[in-house]
Design a protein around this motif. Structure first.
Motif, mmCIF file in Angstrom:
data_model
loop_
_atom_site.group_PDB
_atom_site.id
_atom_site.type_symbol
_atom_site.label_atom_id
_atom_site.label_comp_id
_atom_site.label_asym_id
_atom_site.label_seq_id
_atom_site.Cartn_x
_atom_site.Cartn_y
_atom_site.Cartn_z
ATOM 1 N N SER A 54 49.848 39.874 44.511
ATOM 2 C CA SER A 54 48.499 40.063 45.051
ATOM 3 C C SER A 54 47.719 41.066 44.209
ATOM 4 O O SER A 54 46.521 40.890 43.950
ATOM 5 N N ALA A 55 48.390 42.125 43.763
ATOM 6 C CA ALA A 55 47.738 43.113 42.902
ATOM 7 C C ALA A 55 47.404 42.520 41.533
ATOM 8 O O ALA A 55 46.368 42.838 40.937
ATOM 9 N N LEU A 56 48.286 41.667 41.035
ATOM 10 C CA LEU A 56 48.022 40.974 39.776
ATOM 11 C C LEU A 56 46.732 40.168 39.865
ATOM 12 O O LEU A 56 45.918 40.149 38.935
ATOM 13 N N GLN A 57 46.531 39.502 40.999
ATOM 14 C CA GLN A 57 45.316 38.727 41.209
ATOM 15 C C GLN A 57 44.104 39.625 41.431
ATOM 16 O O GLN A 57 43.044 39.430 40.829
ATOM 17 N N ALA A 58 44.249 40.620 42.314
ATOM 18 C CA ALA A 58 43.105 41.452 42.701
ATOM 19 C C ALA A 58 42.553 42.267 41.541
ATOM 20 O O ALA A 58 41.344 42.529 41.474
ATOM 21 N N THR A 59 43.405 42.669 40.618
ATOM 22 C CA THR A 59 42.954 43.468 39.473
ATOM 23 C C THR A 59 42.371 42.616 38.358
ATOM 24 O O THR A 59 41.766 43.141 37.417
ATOM 25 N N GLY A 60 42.571 41.309 38.432
ATOM 26 C CA GLY A 60 42.101 40.422 37.378
ATOM 27 C C GLY A 60 43.018 40.379 36.167
ATOM 28 O O GLY A 60 42.739 39.664 35.202
ATOM 29 N N VAL A 61 44.127 41.145 36.207
ATOM 30 C CA VAL A 61 45.060 41.126 35.070
ATOM 31 C C VAL A 61 45.671 39.742 34.905
ATOM 32 O O VAL A 61 46.076 39.355 33.802
ATOM 33 N N ILE A 62 45.683 38.966 35.989
ATOM 34 C CA ILE A 62 46.219 37.604 35.908
ATOM 35 C C ILE A 62 45.482 36.778 34.862
ATOM 36 O O ILE A 62 46.050 35.876 34.243
#
Length: 683
Positions: free
Chosen positions: A199-207
């Motif tokens: 979820s953090a990977l998605q929320a930060t845009g790092v994905i």
């Protein structure tokens, strides 16, 4: 537990006689050549149980390839295995597969090197399959309780294994080998155990930063082989077959975040607050800026954004074995290549997606500091255990066997505690001499499986007409292949595969040939300050391919006089007749300190203690006067900026002159600045 099972099963396999302590058993003991090619073997009426796979190979247009001379391993699924695979797709016949499906299936089962079960002693086959994907090896048992090797989930037939043909080895298997075509982010999204991190990977845009796969424009056929001399021996280098862009993730599972930090599953605010505690002290100037807050997670200065970036490497490491120097079998035991594990913990440094940072990965083997042979396969991130500090680091563990941690562009591992670029990591763990083999400085080398492919214990050079070496290829890198590397048209940048008698770190080397003028980005330093840059290399001055002379620049500023690789430690430029490396271990501390002081004043150091090579018997590299470390410069490096190292040829000579790059050391003043009675260790 998995590792214990692995060791027990491998021991059983040894008892059963299908594996050996030798990396290279003589072929006469298990090859019985019949005149057949792989194509003949597959289409023989005597083997109707493989006709379905033969049909797939024919549809893929690869039967002609298997009819030519070469060196291949073919993992051949039976008709029953093919039919089971088809049923899983809702199909009844291979005619319902597309040509692209057939191509993928066939290439997943083919490897362009010969491997008998005698050679399969590592967690992964050294050479990727023809789909450029790794094949993982585990011990198992068949229905008759025979100890067998499993390729991914496919069992090699105990009774029919190692069937040799003129151009390779046939290994019948009981399942179709399938490799996921999903992206690593998709694979991770399917694992409910890591939902908070994902979820953090998605929320930060790092994905969005980890979506690249393989360069579609890379065409190795556009480049000719490059002939050159090395130690008066003619060799050939080819360009890499692939240009993979991949990633490696280290992920705290939800239960680890809960246990270590009290963070409930899915609580991103709590994770952001944890990231603030780690990164605000490291980047205090950003704490009050726009972009720092919880409602601005995609900003590059946001602590949670940085937290996620630091968990990701810019290369694909498909097993933990890729994270530290490669393992070989020497005298029946596993050991890191050319490293005395009683003296050194095998260690590599890797760049993360967080700009200007690295992680340190090591296997604890030095007993004095908590290592042992029993735990030598365990890897830790940012560990420092020595005479000054005991920082245990974070343990890397494999994902459960029932899950798929490997995707087309990446791989992920679990970690048992939170990792981050904290002040402790910055100022203590990484405030040491940073030694990097050149195979780790350029991420493309590990990411494209270039450093571990081949047989390090074979010294032979057997090239075919295309420049391929039977025991492992040598590569050169055209302009644009390596990121942040530029060079002139007359430069050839070569990677020579490891060989057991190479008197160098990890037994491989990178060479500059031709009229070279090359610039590459230096590895980042953890903090700003005075740093010393050292180059490790071997002097050679006895033939048509003498070592070269080059002017060294940092950030395009020349650093002293040109470096002459023809002058070894026994020349008048350094120690002259007073050099006596073979007696070093018998010297007193006072003698060692005096020699180090003399060399330090001359801008040099002896080769590190505890690195070995084999020329008939195990020997240490530091005893040779040709081996040395030369100080390139002593300069201020800003930890928040990119810095570049340039090397320009200055001597006149033929294009076979070689400027050798073995390893690079970045040494902080806290290490090289010691004086008085205390001396820097020679490790």
């Amino acid at each position: 537990m998995k590792r214990k099972i692995y060791r027990i099963a491998m021991a059983l396999c040894l008892v059963c006689g299908w594996t050996s302590c030798s990396d290279e058993p003589d072929s006469e003991y298990f090859y019985t050549f019949t005149g057949e090619m792989m194509s003949d073997w597959l289409t023989s009426p005597e083997r109707p149980q493989y006709s379905e796979f033969a049909g797939i190979v024919e549809r893929a247009g690869l039967m002609d390839l298997l009819a030519t001379y070469g060196q291949y391993t073919c993992f051949v699924p039976t008709n029953d295995a093919i039919n089971e695979f088809l049923r899983g797709r809702g199909l009844t016949d291979i005619s319902q597969l597309s040509d692209a499906d057939c191509d993928t299936i066939a290439r997943n089962h083919l490897v362009s090197k010969m491997y008998s079960t005698y050679d399969m002693t590592s967690p992964r086959l050294p050479t990727y399959n023809l789909m450029n994907r790794p094949l993982f090896l585990t011990p198992g048992f068949d229905r008759d309780s025979n100890a067998v090797i499993m390729i991914d989930n496919a069992r090699i037939d105990f009774y029919l294994k190692d069937d040799s043909v003129e151009n390779g080895i046939m290994q019948p298997v009981d399942m179709v080998i399938e490799k996921s075509s999903k992206l690593i982010t998709d694979i991770m999204g399917e694992n409910p155990r890591i939902s908070t991190f994902y979820s953090a990977l998605q929320a930060t845009g790092v994905i969005k930063e980890v979506q690249e796969v393989e360069d579609p424009d890379w065409d190795p056929k556009a480049y000719e082989k490059y002939p050159y001399l090395s130690n008066n021996e003619r060799e050939y280098a080819i360009v890499p077959k692939t240009k993979i862009k991949g990633y490696t993730f280290f992920v705290e599972p939800d239960d680890v975040l809960k246990e270590k930090c009290g963070i409930e599953k899915g609580d991103l605010r709590a994770l952001w607050e944890l990231a603030c505690k780690i990164y605000d002290p490291v980047y205090p100037e950003d704490a009050g800026k726009p972009g720092h807050g919880f409602d601005q997670l995609t900003d590059s200065i946001n602590p949670l954004h940085r937290f996620i970036q630091y968990h990701i490497l810019n290369k694909k490491a498909s097993t933990t074995a890729d994270l530290t120097p490669i393992d070989i079998t020497y005298n029946g035991s596993k050991t890191a290549i050319g490293i005395d594990e009683t003296v050194h913990n095998p260690t590599d440094w890797h760049y993360t997606l967080l700009p200007h940072t690295m992680i340190k990965v090591e296997r604890p083997t030095v007993a004095k500091y908590g290592g042992s042979s029993a735990t030598r396969t365990q890897n830790y991130i940012n560990r420092r255990c020595d005479d000054q500090f005991t920082i245990p680091g974070v343990h890397i563990t494999e994902v459960e066997t029932e899950r798929t941690p490997e995707a087309v562009n990446g791989y992920y591992f679990y970690v048992d505690d939170v990792i981050g670029f904290s002040q402790e990591v910055q100022n203590t763990v990484q405030n040491i001499r940073i030694r990097m083999d050149f195979n780790a400085i350029f991420p493309e080398i590990i990411g494209n499986n270039l450093r571990s492919a081949g047989s390090p214990t074979s010294t032979s050079n057997e090239f075919d007409e295309s420049g391929h070496n039977k025991y492992g290829d040598y590569y050169y890198f055209p302009m644009g292949y390596l990121k942040d590397v530029t060079f002139n048209e007359g430069c050839y940048f070569i990677l020579r595969r490891p060989k057991i008698w190479f008197n160098i770190y990890q037994w491989d080397e990178m060479n500059l040939k031709g009229d070279y003028d090359i610039t590459f980005k230096l590895p980042p330093v953890p903090f700003s300050g005075e740093w010393q840059l050292r180059l490790g290399f071997t002097v050679y001055h006895d033939g048509a391919d003498d070592r070269g002379v080059a002017q060294v620049y940092v950030d395009n500023i020349p650093q002293g006089i040109p470096l002459d690789m023809r002058q070894d430690l026994s020349t008048e430029m350094y120690l002259g007749d007073s050099f006596s490396g073979s007696d070093y271990n018998n010297w007193t501390d006072e003698q060692k300190a005096e020699q180090q002081k003399t060399l330090k004043n001359l801008g040099a150091y002896i080769y590190p203690i505890g690195l070995w090579r084999d020329v008939g018997s195990k020997g240490y590299c530091h005893t040779e006067y040709q081996n040395m470390r030369r100080v390139l410069c002593q300069t201020y490096l800003d930890a928040n900026k990119d810095h570049y190292l340039r090397m320009r040829k200055t001597n006149d000579g033929n294009p076979d002159d070689t400027f050798m790059l073995d390893f690079l050391e970045l040494v902080p003043k806290s290490v090289y600045g010691v004086d008085g009675e205390k001396m820097e260790d020679d490790l």
